[in-house]
Design a protein around this motif. Structure first.
Motif: not given
Length: 859
Positions: A92, A94, A344-345, A347-348, A351-352, A434
């Protein structure tokens, strides 16, 4: 860096990391700062066994060089706390801009204020900060091309960066060649560059600036530079951000110079499966065969042996744009609003499947294109999304009731966050949980023209695809905000069509004799054009110009009646009707139940309505209904008709082109997938300019008085291309390396020699060179499978060099393909060829050498 004894870190700078011990915590003093290190034995790169201690040692060793290139620049970080993982189970990541609450107080930082928020960034200005970042799992450090000035305000950019990103089928060697071309152009501008292999796929080029221009100005210069490279090398270079155009080319990403964009810092690690590094290189290294990305061990050895190759750029920056510049130096050119912050805030990126770029390119009045997309979004409630390219992003509205079709009924339009330009091509399934979860498809797309664009009112005319939801019709819409300045509620109104006069049908001139009647089943062959230039067009002959479409030439035979038979035949007579079922009914409708024989081009269009030959390749040779149905989803096709050979059993081939053209426009009605593109009168230069603006191959010049000479190539039709293309016969292939090890590295191709009078049998195959670029992975797999079935023991060429033949696998010379190239070498080889695809519509005997002179081979 030493354990808790007041050492200042000199030992670590020489590459020695703290030794792992049984204790899980170790306190070290670095440059007078106390840093707690944990889990030094943790494996961060499982594929190579690289541990956290290795990474700390690496960053300590390269700190002097890395800090010099990152100093006083806001640092964006990518952290892999538990390591990068494996290909099957990636770790993962960050993505961080803002500093967290646990940041040591001694970490130097700067705040950047945006319109709606502020971000506090760390500055990687010392070894202690770099050590702390590595301790918390930071592998990648990204910085912009500007620094904070002495007063702490964003200054103007002090360096220009070009990111050379290879598309599918292209590698580091091609990036190095483009880098050399870019260096030559920049030298002409007084800027010398140094290369950095990015640690991922491509190459970054750095040039020092004097800080006298804004980020927007530098971006515009970089964009023009990218366009110039593309114009000089259209087969190898791409300047547009459209991802579907990237296979086989090197994308020159000029947007790295935006005030909001960042580039991975030189000497930063990469969070890939192996610990590769963004490594500064010398130009001599880029000339060497076998150029590869470098890992951290290789970089350490290089620094032990000598000076940082990129230091010359840092020296020039210090000379041209010293940090002591006054606070006002960048006051008008610093950070602009990040228009993708809200996007952007929500969406990850992990994950998308939606595109989540780091930042939007710097926009401004008149900057950018005019593309639109309407997406059908099956979220919690079905709605449509309208997006208009504007100032570097996509201005977006959600349409809960869909696109209005009646001028008397307005629909609600909810203004949503700006989207990135990459969203022009997005379709897919957004996972449950999401933001915007659900299925999204493209309902229509194309370009738009703007009549008005204000904060509270937008009026545009959409020019969609013929097969899109607007059915190819031009529709003018007004978007009007219904509340105050902060209201998200707008309405969308379909404007009434503007009054206009319909063009009447054009009849043939009275002096032209009526054509003779022939049987409706007469077999024709396409008339062929020879290659030429505007200089070849005699001024005393009237010429008309048609756009040259990048597709497959097809003759269409139609029986009369609503259910009359329709056949599509290629140039070599193959019936491919089953491959293009969507054209059949539209062609019947376009002829109004009349019988006819038409000449035209089957073309696959991309999202910008431009021909995409590689996309068309996916449709060729398919006959199974299920395969065709699947292929249609990704590559819908159109039939562009440009000549009428026969109508209701009456032949027109003996009539002049101008008469056939009038008859074509009279009898064929554009319907859905069947279109009649316009022909132009006037100057060749104007037609070529239009073709270039539309992103097409070139033009076909046709004499107005020319008859249709079936199967013949004459001087009365001349094709003029923006880039050179050559049909070739495949005679062999050479093995590949790396990811191409199971397919092929390059093709050996040739052109049949001209036969002397009276000679019979196959013509000798003259060697034309090797083609190693332009392939997509799926093309390589399919091509290798076909070539394996054609293997032979001896060379089919009469003059292949020994060096090229050393490890070649020979094949029967029966497959024809097409390549783009820059020019012919004196020895008759293709210079800088790039593969475009197979030509199943051509036989080896059809292949001739393309020439640009009037007296050369007739192409």
């Amino acid at each position: 860096m030493a354990a808790g004894r007041g050492a200042d870190g000199h030992a670590a700078r020489n590459g020695r990391a703290p030794e792992a011990s049984a204790a899980r915590r170790e306190v070290v003093t670095v440059g007078g700062r106390r840093v707690t290190l944990t889990h030094l034995e943790k494996v961060m790169y499982p594929e190579t066994g690289t541990t956290k201690a290795d990474i700390l040692g690496y960053y300590a060793a390269v700190a002097d060089a890395l800090i010099r290139h990152a100093q006083d620049r806001p640092a964006t970080r990518k952290r892999w706390v538990h390591g990068v993982g494996t290909a099957d189970e990636p770790g993962q990541v960050f993505f961080q801009k803002n500093l967290g609450d646990g940041t040591p107080a001694w970490v130097e930082r700067r705040e950047v204020a945006h319109k709606a928020h502020s971000t506090v960034y760390p500055l990687v200005n010392d070894l202690a900060t770099l050590t702390w970042l590595a301790q918390i799992g930071t592998l990648e450090v990204h910085v912009p091309q500007w620094r904070f000035d002495a007063a702490g305000a964003p200054a103007s950019p002090d360096r220009l960066v070009l990111d050379l990103d290879p598309g599918e089928g292209v590698g580091l060697a091609e990036c190095a060649e483009v880098a050399r071309w870019a260096r030559a152009l920049l030298l002409d501008m007084g800027l010398d560059t140094m290369p950095v292999t990015s640690g991922s796929k491509g190459i970054h080029l750095y040039a020092a600036l004097d800080g006298s221009h804004s980020s927007e100005q530098v971006s515009q210069v970089a964009h023009e530079l990218a366009r110039a490279l593309e114009a000089d090398h259209p087969g190898e270079v791409l300047s547009a951000m459209t991802r579907s155009l990237r296979p086989g080319k090197v994308f020159v990403d000029w947007s790295q110079n935006s005030a909001n964009k960042t580039t991975i810092a030189p000497y930063s690690l990469r969070g890939l499966m192996r610990p590769f590094v963004a490594a500064p290189r010398t130009w001599r290294e880029l000339e060497a065969p076998g150029l590869e990305q470098l890992d951290y061990r290789q970089v350490l050895k290089r620094l032990e042996r000598g000076r940082d190759p990129l230091a010359v750029v840092a020296d020039a920056i210090d000379e041209k744009a010293p940090r002591a510049r006054s606070a006002g130096a960048g006051s008008s050119t610093g950070q602009t609003e990040d228009r993708l912050h809200t996007y952007r805030s929500k969406r990850d990126a992990g994950r998308t499947p939606e595109p989540v770029p780091d930042a939007a390119p710097t926009g401004g009045p008149g900057v950018g294109g005019a593309a639109f997309v309407i997406q059908e979004h099956h979220a919690r409630a079905l709605h449509f999304d309208l997006r208009l390219e504007h100032d570097g992003v996509l201005a977006s509205w959600a349409l809960p009731k869909g696109v209005p079709t009646d001028p008397t009924h307005n629909h609600l339009a909810v203004h949503t966050e700006d989207h990135p330009l990459e969203y022009l091509e997005f379709s897919g399934d957004i996972p449950a949980g999401e933001y915007g979860a659900g299925s999204m498809t493209i309902w229509d797309s194309g370009t738009y023209s703007v009549e008005k664009w204000r904060d509270d009112e937008v009026i545009v005319t959409l020019h969609g695809r013929p097969d899109g939801g607007l059915a190819g019709a031009e529709r003018e819409y007004a978007l009007i905000r219904t509340g105050g300045a902060d209201s998200r509620n707008w309405l969308i109104h379909l404007m009434k069509p503007k009054p206009g006069s319909a063009a009447g049908a054009v009849s043939a001139p009275a002096e032209v004799a009526a054509p003779a009647t022939v049987a409706a089943r007469t077999a024709y062959s396409p008339m062929l054009a020879r290659s030429g230039s505007p200089a070849d067009l005699s001024p005393d002959s009237g010429w008309a110009y048609e756009m040259k479409w990048d597709g497959i030439r097809m003759l269409a035979y139609l029986d009369g009646g609503p259910d009359g038979a329709v056949r599509f035949l290629t140039r070599n007579g193959n019936d491919v009707t089953a491959s293009f079922p969507e054209l059949v009914d539209d062609l019947r409708n376009a002829l109004g139940q009349h019988s006819a024989v038409l000449d035209g081009e089957v073309v696959a269009l991309d999202r910008r309505n431009r021909p995409d030959f590689s996309r068309l390749q996916t449709r060729l040779g398919l006959t199974d209904e299920r395969d065709v149905r699947r292929a249609r989803q990704g590559a819908p096709v159109h039939y562009f008709v440009f000549d009428l050979l026969e109508h209701d059993g009456v032949a027109a081939v003996d009539q002049p082109y101008s008469v056939r053209r009038r008859a074509l426009e009279e009898h064929v009605t554009a319907t859905g997938t069947v279109q009649v593109p316009p022909a132009f009168d006037g100057a060749a230069a104007d037609a070529l300019a239009t073709s270039a603006r539309l992103g097409l191959e070139g033009v076909i010049a046709k004499q107005n008085g020319s008859s249709y000479q079936s199967g013949r190539r004459t001087d009365r039709w001349v094709k003029i291309k923006h880039v050179k293309a050559q049909e070739v016969v495949i005679g062999g292939w050479r093995p590949g390396n790396g990811h191409r090890g199971s397919t092929l590295g390059s093709l050996l191709v040739g052109i049949p020699a001209e036969r002397a009078a009276g000679e019979t049998g196959p013509a000798p195959l003259r060697y034309a060179g090797r083609i190693g670029t332009g392939f997509r992975d799926r093309d390589l797999t399919a091509l290798r499978r076909r070539l394996d079935e054609l293997a032979r023991t001896d060379s089919p060429f009469d003059d292949v060099p020994a060096a090229d033949a050393a490890d070649a696998v020979w094949v029967e010379p029966v497959l024809v393909g097409e390549a783009e190239f820059s020019e012919w070498t004196p020895s008759g080889r293709l210079r800088h060829p790039s593969w475009r695809g197979l030509r199943p519509d051509k036989a080896p005997a059809d292949v001739v050498r393309e020439e640009q002179s009037r007296h050369g081979a007739d192409g």
